[in-house]
Scaffold this active site. Structure first.
Site, PDB file in Angstrom:
ATOM      1  N   GLY A   8       0.848  -1.200   0.000  1.00  0.00           N
ATOM      2  CA  GLY A   8       0.000   0.000   0.000  1.00  0.00           C
ATOM      3  C   GLY A   8       0.880   1.245   0.000  1.00  0.00           C
ATOM      4  O   GLY A   8       0.528   2.279   0.567  1.00  0.00           O
ATOM      5  N   GLY A  11      -0.263   4.889  -0.912  1.00  0.00           N
ATOM      6  CA  GLY A  11      -1.341   5.497  -0.134  1.00  0.00           C
ATOM      7  C   GLY A  11      -0.817   6.510   0.882  1.00  0.00           C
ATOM      8  O   GLY A  11       0.392   6.697   1.023  1.00  0.00           O
ATOM      9  N   GLY A  74      -2.007  -3.266   9.215  1.00  0.00           N
ATOM     10  CA  GLY A  74      -2.659  -2.069   9.763  1.00  0.00           C
ATOM     11  C   GLY A  74      -3.960  -1.765   9.055  1.00  0.00           C
ATOM     12  O   GLY A  74      -4.726  -0.909   9.503  1.00  0.00           O
ATOM     13  N   ALA A  98      -3.432  -4.779  13.847  1.00  0.00           N
ATOM     14  CA  ALA A  98      -3.829  -3.704  14.754  1.00  0.00           C
ATOM     15  C   ALA A  98      -4.575  -2.616  13.983  1.00  0.00           C
ATOM     16  O   ALA A  98      -4.025  -2.027  13.048  1.00  0.00           O
ATOM     17  CB  ALA A  98      -2.601  -3.100  15.428  1.00  0.00           C
ATOM     18  N   THR A 101      -2.388   1.774  15.329  1.00  0.00           N
ATOM     19  CA  THR A 101      -0.992   1.489  15.677  1.00  0.00           C
ATOM     20  C   THR A 101      -0.357   2.608  16.507  1.00  0.00           C
ATOM     21  O   THR A 101       0.842   2.588  16.751  1.00  0.00           O
ATOM     22  CB  THR A 101      -0.146   1.242  14.395  1.00  0.00           C
ATOM     23  OG1 THR A 101      -0.387   2.313  13.481  1.00  0.00           O
ATOM     24  CG2 THR A 101      -0.497  -0.073  13.754  1.00  0.00           C
ATOM     25  N   HIS A 131     -13.620  14.255  15.789  1.00  0.00           N
ATOM     26  CA  HIS A 131     -12.821  14.182  14.567  1.00  0.00           C
ATOM     27  C   HIS A 131     -13.221  15.300  13.608  1.00  0.00           C
ATOM     28  O   HIS A 131     -14.284  15.908  13.759  1.00  0.00           O
ATOM     29  CB  HIS A 131     -13.017  12.827  13.862  1.00  0.00           C
ATOM     30  CG  HIS A 131     -12.283  11.707  14.535  1.00  0.00           C
ATOM     31  ND1 HIS A 131     -12.820  11.003  15.592  1.00  0.00           N
ATOM     32  CD2 HIS A 131     -11.045  11.181  14.321  1.00  0.00           C
ATOM     33  CE1 HIS A 131     -11.948  10.079  15.989  1.00  0.00           C
ATOM     34  NE2 HIS A 131     -10.864  10.168  15.237  1.00  0.00           N
ATOM     35  N   HIS A 132     -12.393  15.511  12.599  1.00  0.00           N
ATOM     36  CA  HIS A 132     -12.619  16.514  11.556  1.00  0.00           C
ATOM     37  C   HIS A 132     -13.970  16.344  10.845  1.00  0.00           C
ATOM     38  O   HIS A 132     -14.584  15.271  10.906  1.00  0.00           O
ATOM     39  CB  HIS A 132     -11.491  16.421  10.524  1.00  0.00           C
ATOM     40  CG  HIS A 132     -11.299  15.032   9.991  1.00  0.00           C
ATOM     41  ND1 HIS A 132     -12.042  14.529   8.964  1.00  0.00           N
ATOM     42  CD2 HIS A 132     -10.480  14.026  10.398  1.00  0.00           C
ATOM     43  CE1 HIS A 132     -11.683  13.281   8.726  1.00  0.00           C
ATOM     44  NE2 HIS A 132     -10.732  12.954   9.595  1.00  0.00           N
ATOM     45  N   LYS A 135     -14.972  13.168   8.399  1.00  0.00           N
ATOM     46  CA  LYS A 135     -15.084  11.756   8.812  1.00  0.00           C
ATOM     47  C   LYS A 135     -16.524  11.274   8.636  1.00  0.00           C
ATOM     48  O   LYS A 135     -17.466  11.951   9.042  1.00  0.00           O
ATOM     49  CB  LYS A 135     -14.636  11.591  10.266  1.00  0.00           C
ATOM     50  CG  LYS A 135     -14.531  10.129  10.684  1.00  0.00           C
ATOM     51  CD  LYS A 135     -13.790   9.985  12.000  1.00  0.00           C
ATOM     52  CE  LYS A 135     -13.728   8.543  12.455  1.00  0.00           C
ATOM     53  NZ  LYS A 135     -12.958   7.678  11.556  1.00  0.00           N
ATOM     54  N   GLY A 141     -13.505   4.025  14.930  1.00  0.00           N
ATOM     55  CA  GLY A 141     -12.996   2.678  15.237  1.00  0.00           C
ATOM     56  C   GLY A 141     -12.198   2.687  16.531  1.00  0.00           C
ATOM     57  O   GLY A 141     -12.233   1.717  17.301  1.00  0.00           O
ATOM     58  N   THR A 142     -11.514   3.792  16.791  1.00  0.00           N
ATOM     59  CA  THR A 142     -10.709   3.881  18.019  1.00  0.00           C
ATOM     60  C   THR A 142     -11.610   4.000  19.252  1.00  0.00           C
ATOM     61  O   THR A 142     -11.297   3.446  20.310  1.00  0.00           O
ATOM     62  CB  THR A 142      -9.749   5.079  17.914  1.00  0.00           C
ATOM     63  OG1 THR A 142      -8.913   4.847  16.786  1.00  0.00           O
ATOM     64  CG2 THR A 142      -8.900   5.222  19.150  1.00  0.00           C
TER      65      THR A 142
HETATM   66  P1  NAD Z   1      -5.137   5.136   0.980  1.00  0.00           P
HETATM   67  O1  NAD Z   1      -6.381   4.918   0.195  1.00  0.00           O
HETATM   68  O2  NAD Z   1      -4.480   6.476   0.933  1.00  0.00           O
HETATM   69  O3  NAD Z   1      -4.036   4.054   0.572  1.00  0.00           O
HETATM   70  C1  NAD Z   1      -4.295   2.705   0.343  1.00  0.00           C
HETATM   71  C2  NAD Z   1      -3.273   2.209  -0.680  1.00  0.00           C
HETATM   72  O4  NAD Z   1      -3.427   0.796  -0.808  1.00  0.00           O
HETATM   73  C3  NAD Z   1      -3.481   2.831  -2.083  1.00  0.00           C
HETATM   74  O5  NAD Z   1      -2.259   3.288  -2.613  1.00  0.00           O
HETATM   75  C4  NAD Z   1      -4.045   1.669  -2.882  1.00  0.00           C
HETATM   76  O6  NAD Z   1      -3.684   1.727  -4.269  1.00  0.00           O
HETATM   77  C5  NAD Z   1      -3.371   0.493  -2.186  1.00  0.00           C
HETATM   78  N1  NAD Z   1      -4.037  -0.764  -2.480  1.00  0.00           N
HETATM   79  C6  NAD Z   1      -5.374  -0.993  -2.598  1.00  0.00           C
HETATM   80  N2  NAD Z   1      -5.571  -2.267  -2.981  1.00  0.00           N
HETATM   81  C7  NAD Z   1      -4.348  -2.828  -3.118  1.00  0.00           C
HETATM   82  C8  NAD Z   1      -3.907  -4.103  -3.530  1.00  0.00           C
HETATM   83  N3  NAD Z   1      -4.777  -5.053  -3.908  1.00  0.00           N
HETATM   84  N4  NAD Z   1      -2.564  -4.358  -3.533  1.00  0.00           N
HETATM   85  C9  NAD Z   1      -1.685  -3.399  -3.178  1.00  0.00           C
HETATM   86  N5  NAD Z   1      -2.046  -2.155  -2.817  1.00  0.00           N
HETATM   87  C10 NAD Z   1      -3.373  -1.884  -2.792  1.00  0.00           C
HETATM   88  O7  NAD Z   1      -5.524   4.755   2.469  1.00  0.00           O
HETATM   89  P2  NAD Z   1      -4.706   5.070   3.828  1.00  0.00           P
HETATM   90  O8  NAD Z   1      -5.296   6.261   4.491  1.00  0.00           O
HETATM   91  O9  NAD Z   1      -3.242   5.032   3.545  1.00  0.00           O
HETATM   92  O10 NAD Z   1      -5.146   3.815   4.709  1.00  0.00           O
HETATM   93  C11 NAD Z   1      -4.842   2.494   4.296  1.00  0.00           C
HETATM   94  C12 NAD Z   1      -5.439   1.514   5.289  1.00  0.00           C
HETATM   95  O11 NAD Z   1      -4.858   1.698   6.573  1.00  0.00           O
HETATM   96  C13 NAD Z   1      -6.952   1.685   5.499  1.00  0.00           C
HETATM   97  O12 NAD Z   1      -7.533   0.418   5.723  1.00  0.00           O
HETATM   98  C14 NAD Z   1      -7.017   2.544   6.748  1.00  0.00           C
HETATM   99  O13 NAD Z   1      -8.247   2.448   7.435  1.00  0.00           O
HETATM  100  C15 NAD Z   1      -5.883   1.951   7.530  1.00  0.00           C
HETATM  101  N6  NAD Z   1      -5.337   2.796   8.602  1.00  0.00           N
HETATM  102  C16 NAD Z   1      -4.924   2.146   9.718  1.00  0.00           C
HETATM  103  C17 NAD Z   1      -4.340   2.870  10.739  1.00  0.00           C
HETATM  104  C18 NAD Z   1      -3.834   2.143  11.942  1.00  0.00           C
HETATM  105  O14 NAD Z   1      -3.430   2.781  12.931  1.00  0.00           O
HETATM  106  N7  NAD Z   1      -3.795   0.807  11.894  1.00  0.00           N
HETATM  107  C19 NAD Z   1      -4.179   4.258  10.646  1.00  0.00           C
HETATM  108  C20 NAD Z   1      -4.612   4.890   9.480  1.00  0.00           C
HETATM  109  C21 NAD Z   1      -5.193   4.133   8.454  1.00  0.00           C
END
Ligand code: NAD
Length: 242
Positions: A8, A11, A74, A98, A101, A131-132, A135, A141-142
């Site tokens: 990812g 992203g 994540g 998690a 994180t 939150h902003h 959302k 979720g937290t």
């Molecule tokens: P985002 O949409 O900006 O990025 C997601 C990325 O994953 C994109 O670049 C997309 O092209 C890529 N992706 C999608 N399908 C894919 C695949 N099949 N193979 C490879 N890459 C793929 O989203 P984000 O804000 O970066 O968040 C990503 C994830 O993390 C979400 O599920 C979000 O809820 C989660 N998140 C978790 C935490 C945490 O603390 N655990 C914090 C923030 C976000």
């Protein structure tokens, strides 16, 4: 130096994590996004982090398993079938899954669990979050994670205790339940407060997120902790030594 690969990588979280990796003394092994070679990245990494999409989980776990590389998941929005895939993979590799994180939030959850356990049912638990304005989901979720910690402390399930809406209720508060309030506005990155209200006194345990960098920092710290661990499912609480 530990080589961390990112699923990812194009992203928002992927970019934030790539920035934090060198700050915390690790090496960026590279990234993979839609259409890229997951297996090659897994083979070139000592540990992987996945912040992509639930639909990509199977492919990413397979790549990690084949390479024998530990992985931190994540990505949020995982259902029971995804959890089963994680359990299955954890028989062969080390995994942390998690939904948040941030080290601060995970530490707060441990404090909430302990407070709820020690203080008993006559202390009412309410979770307030802000939150902003963009959302779309509520409660966050937290907020649910923190309420889950309180429910764990009480030895109950969250669905049993949670009360999301009191709008139509004309009854007083049911003892032992956990209520929620969600505020939305401005550009707030994420504020959470758990209120434990007793007779004549109140405890407020809170956390304020200033940017998404906290999730990236926590993810990289957890990944560094996970690298080299034997197969099994670990948690952020393990990373914090709780
Ligand atoms: P985002 O949409 O900006 O990025 C997601 C990325 O994953 C994109 O670049 C997309 O092209 C890529 N992706 C999608 N399908 C894919 C695949 N099949 N193979 C490879 N890459 C793929 O989203 P984000 O804000 O970066 O968040 C990503 C994830 O993390 C979400 O599920 C979000 O809820 C989660 N998140 C978790 C935490 C945490 O603390 N655990 C914090 C923030 C976000």
């Amino acid at each position: 130096m530990t080589r961390i690969g990112i699923f990812g990588s194009r992203g928002r979280m992927g970019a934030a994590i790539a920035t934090v990796i060198p700050m915390l003394g690790a090496t960026y092994a590279g990234g993979a996004d839609v259409g890229d070679d997951s297996a090659a990245l897994a083979g070139a990494s000592d540990v992987l982090v996945d912040f992509s999409s639930p639909t990509a989980l199977g492919e990413h776990l397979t790549a990690a398993r084949l390479a024998g590389t530990p992985i931190l998941i994540g990505t949020t929005g995982l259902d029971g079938s995804h959890q089963a895939m994680v359990d299955d993979a954890a028989r062969e590799i080390a995994i942390i899954q998690a939904a948040n994180t941030s080290l601060g939030i995970n530490f707060l959850a441990a404090m909430v669990e302990q407070a709820a356990a020690r203080l008993g049912n006559d202390w009412d638990v309410e979770v307030v979050e802000m939150h902003h304005r963009h959302k779309v989901d509520a409660p966050s979720g937290t907020a649910l994670l923190l309420a889950q910690a309180a429910a764990n402390g009480r030895g109950k399930s969250l669905p049993e205790l949670s009360r999301f809406d009191r709008f139509d209720s004309t009854d007083p508060r049911e003892p032992g339940t956990i209520g929620f309030a969600s505020l939305r506005g401005g550009s707030v990155a994420g504020d959470h407060m758990v209120v434990l209200a007793g007779e004549g006194e109140r405890i407020e345990l809170g956390h304020r997120a200033e940017s998404r960098e906290i999730f990236a920092r926590g993810a990289v710290k957890a990944a560094l902790w996970l690298a080299g661990k034997s197969a099994g499912r670990y948690s952020m609480a393990d990373v914090l030594g709780l």
